[in-house]
Motif scaffolding. Structure first.
Motif, mmCIF file in Angstrom:
data_model
loop_
_atom_site.group_PDB
_atom_site.id
_atom_site.type_symbol
_atom_site.label_atom_id
_atom_site.label_comp_id
_atom_site.label_asym_id
_atom_site.label_seq_id
_atom_site.Cartn_x
_atom_site.Cartn_y
_atom_site.Cartn_z
ATOM 1 N N GLU A 99 -4.787 3.955 2.048
ATOM 2 C CA GLU A 99 -6.034 3.484 1.448
ATOM 3 C C GLU A 99 -6.738 4.572 0.639
ATOM 4 O OE1 GLU A 99 -7.206 0.450 1.326
ATOM 5 O OE2 GLU A 99 -5.589 -0.365 2.564
ATOM 6 N N CYS A 100 -6.329 5.820 0.760
ATOM 7 C CA CYS A 100 -6.947 6.917 0.002
ATOM 8 C C CYS A 100 -6.605 6.862 -1.479
ATOM 9 C CB CYS A 100 -6.512 8.264 0.562
ATOM 10 S SG CYS A 100 -7.213 8.624 2.160
ATOM 11 N N ARG A 101 -5.561 6.166 -1.831
ATOM 12 C CA ARG A 101 -5.120 6.088 -3.226
ATOM 13 C C ARG A 101 -6.212 5.436 -4.073
ATOM 14 N NH1 ARG A 101 0.712 5.375 -4.900
ATOM 15 N NH2 ARG A 101 0.535 5.378 -7.144
ATOM 16 N N GLY A 102 -6.484 6.037 -5.218
ATOM 17 C CA GLY A 102 -7.500 5.512 -6.118
ATOM 18 C C GLY A 102 -8.878 6.106 -5.910
ATOM 19 N N THR A 103 -9.011 7.063 -5.014
ATOM 20 C CA THR A 103 -10.310 7.676 -4.740
ATOM 21 C C THR A 103 -10.672 8.661 -5.840
ATOM 22 O OG1 THR A 103 -9.919 7.482 -2.373
ATOM 23 C CG2 THR A 103 -11.601 9.051 -3.071
ATOM 24 N N CYS A 104 -11.907 8.586 -6.305
ATOM 25 C CA CYS A 104 -12.428 9.539 -7.288
ATOM 26 C C CYS A 104 -13.685 10.173 -6.723
ATOM 27 C CB CYS A 104 -12.778 8.856 -8.599
ATOM 28 S SG CYS A 104 -11.373 8.306 -9.535
ATOM 29 N N VAL A 105 -13.756 11.494 -6.801
ATOM 30 C CA VAL A 105 -14.933 12.228 -6.333
ATOM 31 C C VAL A 105 -15.444 13.044 -7.505
ATOM 32 C CG1 VAL A 105 -15.794 13.954 -4.721
ATOM 33 C CG2 VAL A 105 -14.005 12.358 -4.004
ATOM 34 N N ARG A 124 -2.575 3.303 12.528
ATOM 35 C CA ARG A 124 -3.832 3.159 11.770
ATOM 36 C C ARG A 124 -4.068 4.355 10.851
ATOM 37 N NH1 ARG A 124 -5.100 -2.115 12.276
ATOM 38 N NH2 ARG A 124 -5.102 -2.706 14.458
ATOM 39 N N LEU A 125 -3.673 5.555 11.293
ATOM 40 C CA LEU A 125 -3.829 6.734 10.438
ATOM 41 C C LEU A 125 -2.936 6.667 9.205
ATOM 42 C CD1 LEU A 125 -4.178 9.622 13.033
ATOM 43 C CD2 LEU A 125 -5.933 8.672 11.547
ATOM 44 N N ILE A 145 0.856 -1.185 0.000
ATOM 45 C CA ILE A 145 0.000 0.000 0.000
ATOM 46 C C ILE A 145 0.889 1.232 0.000
ATOM 47 C CG2 ILE A 145 -1.730 1.278 1.278
ATOM 48 C CD1 ILE A 145 -2.693 -1.361 2.408
ATOM 49 N N LEU A 146 0.743 2.042 -1.032
ATOM 50 C CA LEU A 146 1.516 3.272 -1.156
ATOM 51 C C LEU A 146 0.623 4.472 -0.895
ATOM 52 C CD1 LEU A 146 3.482 2.455 -4.408
ATOM 53 C CD2 LEU A 146 4.346 2.392 -2.089
ATOM 54 N N PRO A 147 1.158 5.516 -0.290
ATOM 55 C CA PRO A 147 0.352 6.728 -0.110
ATOM 56 C C PRO A 147 0.103 7.409 -1.450
ATOM 57 C CG PRO A 147 2.585 7.065 0.702
ATOM 58 C CD PRO A 147 2.483 5.632 0.300
ATOM 59 N N PRO A 148 -0.901 8.260 -1.513
ATOM 60 C CA PRO A 148 -1.206 8.945 -2.768
ATOM 61 C C PRO A 148 -0.037 9.799 -3.253
ATOM 62 C CG PRO A 148 -2.746 9.582 -1.034
ATOM 63 C CD PRO A 148 -1.790 8.633 -0.444
ATOM 64 N N GLY A 152 -23.621 19.386 -10.752
ATOM 65 C CA GLY A 152 -24.560 20.438 -10.349
ATOM 66 C C GLY A 152 -24.442 21.526 -11.392
ATOM 67 N N SER A 153 -24.514 22.769 -10.975
ATOM 68 C CA SER A 153 -24.320 23.854 -11.943
ATOM 69 C C SER A 153 -22.836 23.880 -12.383
ATOM 70 C CB SER A 153 -24.702 25.196 -11.334
ATOM 71 O OG SER A 153 -23.898 25.453 -10.197
ATOM 72 N N ASP A 154 -21.944 23.449 -11.509
ATOM 73 C CA ASP A 154 -20.533 23.294 -11.852
ATOM 74 C C ASP A 154 -20.196 21.812 -11.741
ATOM 75 O OD1 ASP A 154 -20.448 26.038 -11.932
ATOM 76 O OD2 ASP A 154 -19.583 26.237 -9.939
ATOM 77 N N ARG A 155 -19.266 21.362 -12.574
ATOM 78 C CA ARG A 155 -18.836 19.970 -12.511
ATOM 79 C C ARG A 155 -17.424 19.936 -11.905
ATOM 80 N NH1 ARG A 155 -20.047 15.045 -14.303
ATOM 81 N NH2 ARG A 155 -18.353 13.670 -14.943
ATOM 82 N N VAL A 156 -17.269 19.206 -10.806
ATOM 83 C CA VAL A 156 -15.992 19.110 -10.097
ATOM 84 C C VAL A 156 -15.559 17.661 -10.074
ATOM 85 C CG1 VAL A 156 -14.796 19.505 -7.930
ATOM 86 C CG2 VAL A 156 -16.598 21.069 -8.644
ATOM 87 N N ASN A 157 -14.324 17.395 -10.506
ATOM 88 C CA ASN A 157 -13.756 16.049 -10.473
ATOM 89 C C ASN A 157 -12.471 16.101 -9.659
ATOM 90 O OD1 ASN A 157 -15.689 14.959 -12.248
ATOM 91 N ND2 ASN A 157 -14.549 15.735 -14.001
ATOM 92 N N ILE A 158 -12.339 15.169 -8.720
ATOM 93 C CA ILE A 158 -11.126 15.048 -7.913
ATOM 94 C C ILE A 158 -10.668 13.602 -7.992
ATOM 95 C CG2 ILE A 158 -10.119 15.256 -5.624
ATOM 96 C CD1 ILE A 158 -12.373 17.264 -4.977
ATOM 97 N N ARG A 159 -9.432 13.394 -8.417
ATOM 98 C CA ARG A 159 -8.858 12.042 -8.486
ATOM 99 C C ARG A 159 -7.598 12.014 -7.656
ATOM 100 N NH1 ARG A 159 -7.544 10.590 -14.209
ATOM 101 N NH2 ARG A 159 -7.222 12.803 -14.392
ATOM 102 N N ILE A 160 -7.487 11.017 -6.800
ATOM 103 C CA ILE A 160 -6.292 10.831 -5.994
ATOM 104 C C ILE A 160 -5.562 9.609 -6.534
ATOM 105 C CG2 ILE A 160 -5.388 10.413 -3.687
ATOM 106 C CD1 ILE A 160 -7.946 11.704 -2.607
ATOM 107 N N ILE A 161 -4.362 9.825 -7.028
ATOM 108 C CA ILE A 161 -3.599 8.742 -7.663
ATOM 109 C C ILE A 161 -2.358 8.457 -6.842
ATOM 110 C CG2 ILE A 161 -2.347 8.066 -9.714
ATOM 111 C CD1 ILE A 161 -4.249 9.893 -11.273
#
Length: 93
Positions: free
Chosen positions: A74-80, A67-68, A2-5, A84-93
């Motif tokens: 575990e945050c790696r690979g998260t997509c948000v 644990r932290l 497991i690697l950090p983002p 809405g009126s604006d489109r926001v994309n967040i990718r954590i690689i």
């Protein structure tokens, strides 16, 4: 393993406009994070030993720090995606 983002990509596109994006190179912060985690781990081990020797209620501060760091990996690979009126994309690689 497991690697950090390493990188966070953020893009924002408004409804009738072009939009913008940027990326944050988190891998540049890894050395600083390593030093901070090492210092926090030393402090928590010391506090755990002192509370154990004092006979006080035992707190698991060292386990919390470990644990932290696992949670960070575990945050790696998260997509948000936010629509809405604006489109926001967040990718954590």
């Amino acid at each position: 393993m497991i690697l950090p983002p390493a990188i966070i990509y953020v893009s924002v596109k408004e409804a009738d406009k072009k939009g913008w994006w940027f990326w944050l190179p988190l891998f540049l912060l890894w050395p600083l994070l390593l030093v901070l985690v090492a210092l926090a781990l030393c402090a928590t081990v010391f506090v755990d030993i002192v509370t154990w020797l004092a006979g006080a209620r035992f707190h698991r501060y060292t386990e919390l720090i470990l644990r932290l760091t696992s949670l960070l990996g575990e945050c790696r690979g998260t997509c948000v995606d936010v629509d809405g009126s604006d489109r926001v994309n967040i990718r954590i690689i």
